[in-house]
Design a protein around this motif. Structure first.
Motif, PDB file in Angstrom:
ATOM      1  N   ASP B 141       0.954  -1.158  -0.113  1.00  0.00           N
ATOM      2  CA  ASP B 141       0.109  -0.103  -0.042  1.00  0.00           C
ATOM      3  C   ASP B 141       1.003   1.215  -0.034  1.00  0.00           C
ATOM      4  O   ASP B 141       0.569   2.255  -0.352  1.00  0.00           O
ATOM      5  CB  ASP B 141      -1.041   0.026   1.130  1.00  0.00           C
ATOM      6  N   ALA B 150      -2.974   5.099  -7.099  1.00  0.00           N
ATOM      7  CA  ALA B 150      -3.990   5.494  -6.147  1.00  0.00           C
ATOM      8  C   ALA B 150      -4.741   6.731  -6.880  1.00  0.00           C
ATOM      9  O   ALA B 150      -5.778   6.967  -6.749  1.00  0.00           O
ATOM     10  CB  ALA B 150      -3.575   5.690  -4.979  1.00  0.00           C
ATOM     11  N   MET B 153      -6.612   6.004  -9.986  1.00  0.00           N
ATOM     12  CA  MET B 153      -7.803   5.321  -9.760  1.00  0.00           C
ATOM     13  C   MET B 153      -9.007   6.510  -9.206  1.00  0.00           C
ATOM     14  O   MET B 153     -10.174   6.420  -9.766  1.00  0.00           O
ATOM     15  CB  MET B 153      -7.739   4.450  -8.490  1.00  0.00           C
ATOM     16  N   GLY B 154      -8.629   7.574  -8.593  1.00  0.00           N
ATOM     17  CA  GLY B 154      -9.614   8.679  -8.370  1.00  0.00           C
ATOM     18  C   GLY B 154      -9.829   9.479  -9.601  1.00  0.00           C
ATOM     19  O   GLY B 154     -10.947   9.673  -9.770  1.00  0.00           O
ATOM     20  N   VAL B 161     -11.003  11.150  -5.603  1.00  0.00           N
ATOM     21  CA  VAL B 161     -10.488  10.631  -4.252  1.00  0.00           C
ATOM     22  C   VAL B 161      -9.656   9.303  -4.560  1.00  0.00           C
ATOM     23  O   VAL B 161     -10.112   8.455  -5.145  1.00  0.00           O
ATOM     24  CB  VAL B 161     -11.817  10.163  -3.536  1.00  0.00           C
ATOM     25  N   PRO B 162      -8.297   9.448  -4.014  1.00  0.00           N
ATOM     26  CA  PRO B 162      -7.541   8.448  -4.328  1.00  0.00           C
ATOM     27  C   PRO B 162      -8.095   7.037  -3.595  1.00  0.00           C
ATOM     28  O   PRO B 162      -8.345   7.017  -2.559  1.00  0.00           O
ATOM     29  CB  PRO B 162      -6.082   8.725  -3.656  1.00  0.00           C
ATOM     30  N   ARG B 163      -7.603   6.029  -4.316  1.00  0.00           N
ATOM     31  CA  ARG B 163      -8.081   4.630  -3.741  1.00  0.00           C
ATOM     32  C   ARG B 163      -7.010   3.617  -4.442  1.00  0.00           C
ATOM     33  O   ARG B 163      -6.432   3.736  -5.430  1.00  0.00           O
ATOM     34  CB  ARG B 163      -9.310   4.326  -3.964  1.00  0.00           C
ATOM     35  N   TYR B 164      -7.089   2.505  -3.732  1.00  0.00           N
ATOM     36  CA  TYR B 164      -6.093   1.329  -4.194  1.00  0.00           C
ATOM     37  C   TYR B 164      -6.859   0.347  -4.979  1.00  0.00           C
ATOM     38  O   TYR B 164      -8.028   0.077  -4.470  1.00  0.00           O
ATOM     39  CB  TYR B 164      -5.769   0.522  -2.991  1.00  0.00           C
TER      40      TYR B 164
END
Lengths: 53, 301
Positions: B141, B150, B153-154, B161-164
């Protein structure tokens, strides 16, 4: 578990053995490297070498 | 039948996923992988519910098949000496500790070379030892947060909104790089007899991987746009039809002609914004919007 996906005609990849218990091959590996049984026992007695119960 | 790497012996000090996945790939091909574990064992043994045996969790079983286990307390001098005797019989030595940690155990490249001058020595690090993050530890992560996925993805979701992504992308991708880098060095050694030091840094590997298509206009200038527009289009998604979801990916001229013929709108491709591959690539969000709208009222068949 998923098999190796590639196919090789002469040297096929394969699952040949399951994952080992902690220290399953400790004794055999050290012996193959020429370490004597007494030295292996001493390591084990001192807690520096682990084998499954 | 023997595997392609039959007879190659690898001393593997890695744990968790990255290194074990890399050496699994080599073990599947027949290499002898000796997994060296500390007395507490690889932490992944204890992740998830084991089938029957404690310490044999699902992911541990997957990535450590075809391996042998040597359990030693390497802080003990006699155990370290014993390991070096095993190393003297090996072709490669691989680890995923931080540079200062492996040196602290007395198992750096120079230490290993003393007992096996032609060793292939591979270190998988979080960050290149010479780089600005060189001394930091890393887990998947932490790498995903830094290398750009990340953020993308957002951007792709449209809310910034950054995400994994729900997979250990960095561990497994770097594991592949780790495996082929080891193999490349082994091939060189087979041809010339020379060993070498190999560093495989996670962050730098993932940045190089992501930038294949996302370096984009930054290829040409420092203020160019980063991010391949087709992959960031919010309209790129599985499309809803009358009877379920469908993947539709017209890509070349022929595909798009067929698509617009099928949906009865062949005139769209006469529009100069959509008439060539390059024009469509600059307006890809429009293209996918049209696919979305034109397929909603159609059945998949």
């Amino acid at each position: 578990m998923v098999e190796p996906p590639m196919r090789m005609s002469r040297t096929p990849p394969a699952i040949r053995s399951m994952a080992p218990l902690l220290g399953a091959d400790s004794r055999a590996i050290l012996a193959e490297a020429g370490i004597g049984e007494a030295d292996i026992d001493a390591l084990k007695a001192g807690g520096a070498l682990i084998e499954p119960d | 039948m023997p595997g392609a790497l039959e007879g190659i012996k690898i001393i593997d000090l890695t744990n968790v996923i990255l290194g074990p996945y890399g050496t699994m790939l080599l073990a599947d091909q027949g290499a002898e992988v000796i997994k060296v574990e500390a007395p507490e064992g690889d932490a992944v043994r204890h992740i998830g519910k084991p089938g029957k045996t404690p310490g044999m969790g699902p992911t541990y079983l997957y990535v450590n098949r075809n391996k042998r286990s040597l359990c030693l307390d390497l802080k003990n001098a006699a155990a370290r000496t014993a390991l070096l005797k095993v190393v003297a019989t090996a072709d490669a030595f691989v680890h995923a500790l931080r540079p200062q940690a492996i040196e602290g155990l007395g198992l750096g490249y120079e230490d290993i070379r003393k007992v096996k001058p032609d060793i292939v020595y591979v270190g998988a690090y979080g960050f290149s030892a010479d780089g600005p993050y060189g001394k930091l530890p890393a887990y998947d992560d932490a790498i995903q947060a830094r290398f750009g996925i990340a953020d993308l993805m957002g951007r792709a979701a449209g809310d910034d909104v950054p995400r994994y992504p729900p997979t250990i992308l960095a561990d497994k991708t770097v594991g592949l790089t780790f495996a082929f880098s080891t193999l490349s060095a082994l091939m060189h050694r087979q041809r010339t007899g020379e060993g070498q030091f190999v560093e495989v840094p996670m962050f730098e590997t993932m940045a190089a991987w992501l930038m294949v298509e996302h370096l984009w206009e930054r290829t040409f200038s420092d203020d160019g746009e980063v991010g391949y527009s087709r992959l960031l289009a919010r309209t790129r998604k599985p499309f809803r039809t009358l009877d379920g979801w469908m993947a539709i990916l017209p890509y070349n001229d022929k595909h798009w002609r067929s698509f617009f013929d099928i949906v009865g709108r062949p005139e769209v491709l006469k529009d100069p914004r959509y008439s060539t591959l390059n024009a469509r690539s600059m307006n890809i969000s429009d293209m996918y919007s049209m696919v979305d709208i034109l397929t909603r009222a159609k059945a998949r068949s």
